[in-house]
Design a protein around this motif. Structure first.
Motif, PDB file in Angstrom:
ATOM      1  N   HIS A  63     -18.328  17.561   3.773  1.00 35.24           N
ATOM      2  CA  HIS A  63     -18.374  16.305   4.516  1.00 35.24           C
ATOM      3  C   HIS A  63     -19.639  15.544   4.111  1.00 35.24           C
ATOM      4  O   HIS A  63     -20.750  16.073   4.246  1.00 35.24           O
ATOM      5  CB  HIS A  63     -18.401  16.559   6.024  1.00 35.24           C
ATOM      6  N   ALA A  64     -19.493  14.330   3.640  1.00 38.47           N
ATOM      7  CA  ALA A  64     -20.629  13.528   3.196  1.00 38.47           C
ATOM      8  C   ALA A  64     -21.112  12.621   4.321  1.00 38.47           C
ATOM      9  O   ALA A  64     -20.313  11.960   4.985  1.00 38.47           O
ATOM     10  CB  ALA A  64     -20.246  12.694   1.978  1.00 38.47           C
ATOM     11  N   VAL A  65     -22.438  12.591   4.525  1.00 34.59           N
ATOM     12  CA  VAL A  65     -23.050  11.750   5.556  1.00 34.59           C
ATOM     13  C   VAL A  65     -24.182  10.968   4.905  1.00 34.59           C
ATOM     14  O   VAL A  65     -25.193  11.549   4.505  1.00 34.59           O
ATOM     15  CB  VAL A  65     -23.604  12.591   6.722  1.00 34.59           C
ATOM     16  N   GLN A  66     -24.021   9.643   4.789  1.00 30.74           N
ATOM     17  CA  GLN A  66     -25.049   8.816   4.175  1.00 30.74           C
ATOM     18  C   GLN A  66     -26.003   8.319   5.261  1.00 30.74           C
ATOM     19  O   GLN A  66     -25.584   7.733   6.258  1.00 30.74           O
ATOM     20  CB  GLN A  66     -24.414   7.635   3.432  1.00 30.74           C
ATOM     21  N   CYS A  67     -27.306   8.572   5.051  1.00 27.91           N
ATOM     22  CA  CYS A  67     -28.277   8.172   6.070  1.00 27.91           C
ATOM     23  C   CYS A  67     -29.673   8.155   5.474  1.00 27.91           C
ATOM     24  O   CYS A  67     -30.057   9.068   4.743  1.00 27.91           O
ATOM     25  CB  CYS A  67     -28.237   9.144   7.252  1.00 27.91           C
ATOM     26  N   ASP A  68     -30.445   7.139   5.811  1.00 26.29           N
ATOM     27  CA  ASP A  68     -31.866   7.079   5.500  1.00 26.29           C
ATOM     28  C   ASP A  68     -32.615   7.643   6.707  1.00 26.29           C
ATOM     29  O   ASP A  68     -32.643   7.034   7.774  1.00 26.29           O
ATOM     30  CB  ASP A  68     -32.285   5.634   5.233  1.00 26.29           C
ATOM     31  N   LEU A  69     -33.218   8.810   6.539  1.00 21.37           N
ATOM     32  CA  LEU A  69     -33.835   9.505   7.664  1.00 21.37           C
ATOM     33  C   LEU A  69     -35.079   8.802   8.195  1.00 21.37           C
ATOM     34  O   LEU A  69     -35.577   9.167   9.265  1.00 21.37           O
ATOM     35  CB  LEU A  69     -34.182  10.940   7.265  1.00 21.37           C
ATOM     36  N   SER A  70     -35.583   7.803   7.478  1.00 20.99           N
ATOM     37  CA  SER A  70     -36.718   7.051   8.006  1.00 20.99           C
ATOM     38  C   SER A  70     -36.280   6.018   9.037  1.00 20.99           C
ATOM     39  O   SER A  70     -37.112   5.447   9.740  1.00 20.99           O
ATOM     40  CB  SER A  70     -37.461   6.352   6.867  1.00 20.99           C
ATOM     41  N   ASP A  71     -34.978   5.800   9.159  1.00 13.02           N
ATOM     42  CA  ASP A  71     -34.400   4.897  10.157  1.00 13.02           C
ATOM     43  C   ASP A  71     -33.974   5.740  11.356  1.00 13.02           C
ATOM     44  O   ASP A  71     -32.931   6.395  11.329  1.00 13.02           O
ATOM     45  CB  ASP A  71     -33.206   4.161   9.548  1.00 13.02           C
ATOM     46  N   CYS A  72     -34.762   5.728  12.410  1.00 17.39           N
ATOM     47  CA  CYS A  72     -34.520   6.618  13.554  1.00 17.39           C
ATOM     48  C   CYS A  72     -33.174   6.369  14.214  1.00 17.39           C
ATOM     49  O   CYS A  72     -32.488   7.313  14.636  1.00 17.39           O
ATOM     50  CB  CYS A  72     -35.641   6.468  14.579  1.00 17.39           C
ATOM     51  N   THR A  73     -32.783   5.118  14.316  1.00 19.99           N
ATOM     52  CA  THR A  73     -31.498   4.795  14.944  1.00 19.99           C
ATOM     53  C   THR A  73     -30.347   5.339  14.118  1.00 19.99           C
ATOM     54  O   THR A  73     -29.411   5.957  14.652  1.00 19.99           O
ATOM     55  CB  THR A  73     -31.356   3.271  15.114  1.00 19.99           C
ATOM     56  N   ALA A  74     -30.406   5.132  12.818  1.00 16.20           N
ATOM     57  CA  ALA A  74     -29.360   5.643  11.932  1.00 16.20           C
ATOM     58  C   ALA A  74     -29.353   7.163  11.922  1.00 16.20           C
ATOM     59  O   ALA A  74     -28.285   7.794  11.883  1.00 16.20           O
ATOM     60  CB  ALA A  74     -29.568   5.111  10.513  1.00 16.20           C
ATOM     61  N   LEU A  75     -30.529   7.760  11.971  1.00 17.15           N
ATOM     62  CA  LEU A  75     -30.633   9.230  12.000  1.00 17.15           C
ATOM     63  C   LEU A  75     -29.877   9.794  13.191  1.00 17.15           C
ATOM     64  O   LEU A  75     -29.053  10.706  13.048  1.00 17.15           O
ATOM     65  CB  LEU A  75     -32.108   9.635  12.045  1.00 17.15           C
ATOM     66  N   LYS A  76     -30.152   9.272  14.367  1.00 15.02           N
ATOM     67  CA  LYS A  76     -29.508   9.798  15.577  1.00 15.02           C
ATOM     68  C   LYS A  76     -27.995   9.647  15.510  1.00 15.02           C
ATOM     69  O   LYS A  76     -27.253  10.593  15.814  1.00 15.02           O
ATOM     70  CB  LYS A  76     -30.056   9.075  16.806  1.00 15.02           C
ATOM     71  N   ALA A  77     -27.528   8.481  15.087  1.00 16.77           N
ATOM     72  CA  ALA A  77     -26.086   8.249  15.020  1.00 16.77           C
ATOM     73  C   ALA A  77     -25.426   9.160  13.996  1.00 16.77           C
ATOM     74  O   ALA A  77     -24.342   9.716  14.236  1.00 16.77           O
ATOM     75  CB  ALA A  77     -25.820   6.787  14.682  1.00 16.77           C
ATOM     76  N   SER A  78     -26.065   9.342  12.844  1.00 13.18           N
ATOM     77  CA  SER A  78     -25.477  10.144  11.768  1.00 13.18           C
ATOM     78  C   SER A  78     -25.404  11.619  12.150  1.00 13.18           C
ATOM     79  O   SER A  78     -24.381  12.276  11.928  1.00 13.18           O
ATOM     80  CB  SER A  78     -26.289   9.981  10.483  1.00 13.18           C
ATOM     81  N   VAL A  79     -26.482  12.139  12.733  1.00 15.15           N
ATOM     82  CA  VAL A  79     -26.485  13.561  13.110  1.00 15.15           C
ATOM     83  C   VAL A  79     -25.498  13.810  14.238  1.00 15.15           C
ATOM     84  O   VAL A  79     -24.752  14.800  14.229  1.00 15.15           O
ATOM     85  CB  VAL A  79     -27.906  14.009  13.503  1.00 15.15           C
ATOM     86  N   GLN A  80     -25.445  12.915  15.212  1.00  9.74           N
ATOM     87  CA  GLN A  80     -24.498  13.080  16.311  1.00  9.74           C
ATOM     88  C   GLN A  80     -23.058  13.002  15.830  1.00  9.74           C
ATOM     89  O   GLN A  80     -22.169  13.673  16.382  1.00  9.74           O
ATOM     90  CB  GLN A  80     -24.768  12.026  17.384  1.00  9.74           C
ATOM     91  N   SER A  81     -22.804  12.228  14.767  1.00  7.52           N
ATOM     92  CA  SER A  81     -21.440  12.103  14.239  1.00  7.52           C
ATOM     93  C   SER A  81     -20.937  13.405  13.614  1.00  7.52           C
ATOM     94  O   SER A  81     -19.732  13.577  13.432  1.00  7.52           O
ATOM     95  CB  SER A  81     -21.380  10.983  13.189  1.00  7.52           C
TER      96      SER A  81
END
Length: 248
Positions: A55-73
């Motif tokens: 499963h591929a998850v694209q995310c820039d971990l320096s973006d806290c909002t994107a980090l939370k959404a991506s990990v929760q997904s």
């Protein structure tokens, strides 16, 4: 040792290249439903071609909002490897605030935040879990032009110890691995010059830098039930370097 993760769900950050990429593929081989997180979509695209079940998850971990959404997904995770890191090399007197902040955002803050999300789920489910943080021998020794990197890895080691202390009662094990230079793209950035690499190799009793598989095999062990009594460790994978540092 036959390590299997059938029925487990794993998340690997920094899975587009190097250690994370090979680890993600190995976790799939070992039966885990695996989520590979990377900032670079093209790396994820090629990884899915090599390993269609991932499963591929694209995310820039320096973006806290994107980090939370991506990990929760990713849903419920049983096995987490915080592998994503940056190494921005500068002499001490030239360390820039921008580079320092980026180093700590990716190497320390992101593992903290990802682990919080994953560990809360582990606690709620009451099934335990295993987390491995990818640190470095740079957490223990000074390396020229690596001030921010060394500091960040020392902080990651201490994060590992505190996580193991507070999550242990929930049967969640947390360990770190501390490799010497690994022959990855990032490793070669700082160590491609023989004039710099050879003196470091002379400090390593085994006389070489680590290969990716040297690190992946130890991570798999720490994630597995074979390491059921191992937590709070920061395990050197350095060919004996730290153990042999003496003054003669």
């Amino acid at each position: 040792m036959n390590i299997r993760f059938d029925g487990k769900r794993a998340l690997v950050t920094g899975a587009g290249k190097g250690i994370g990429r090979d680890l993600a593929k190995k976790l799939v081989e070992c039966g885990a439903e695996t989520y590979a997180l990377s900032r670079t979509q093209s790396d994820l695209d090629s990884l899915q071609i090599e390993c269609p079940g991932i499963h591929a998850v694209q995310c820039d971990l320096s973006d806290c909002t994107a980090l939370k959404a991506s990990v929760q997904s990713c849903g419920d995770i049983d096995l987490l490897v915080n592998n994503a890191a940056v190494a921005l090399l500068e002499p001490f007197l030239e360390v820039k605030e921008e580079f320092f902040d980026k180093t700590f955002d990716i190497n320390v803050k992101a593992p903290l935040m990802v682990s919080q999300i994953v560990a809360r789920g582990m606690v709620d489910r009451k099934n335990g879990g295993s987390i491995v943080n990818i640190s470095s021998q740079a957490s223990t020794i000074g390396i020229e032009n690596h001030t921010s990197y060394c500091m960040s890895k020392a902080a990651l080691d201490q994060l590992t110890r505190n996580m193991s202390l507070e999550l242990g009662p929930h049967n969640i094990r947390v360990n770190a691995v501390n490799p010497t230079v690994v022959n990855t793209e990032m490793g070669k950035v700082g160590w491609s010059d023989p004039a710099k690499a050879n003196p470091m190799k002379k400090m390593i009793p085994l006389g070489r830098f680590a290969e990716v598989e040297d690190v992946v095999s130890v991570i798999l062990f720490l994630l597995s039930d074979q390491a059921g009594m191992v937590t709070g460790s920061c395990l050197p994978i350095d060919g004996g370097c730290l153990g042999s540092l003496t003054i003669s």
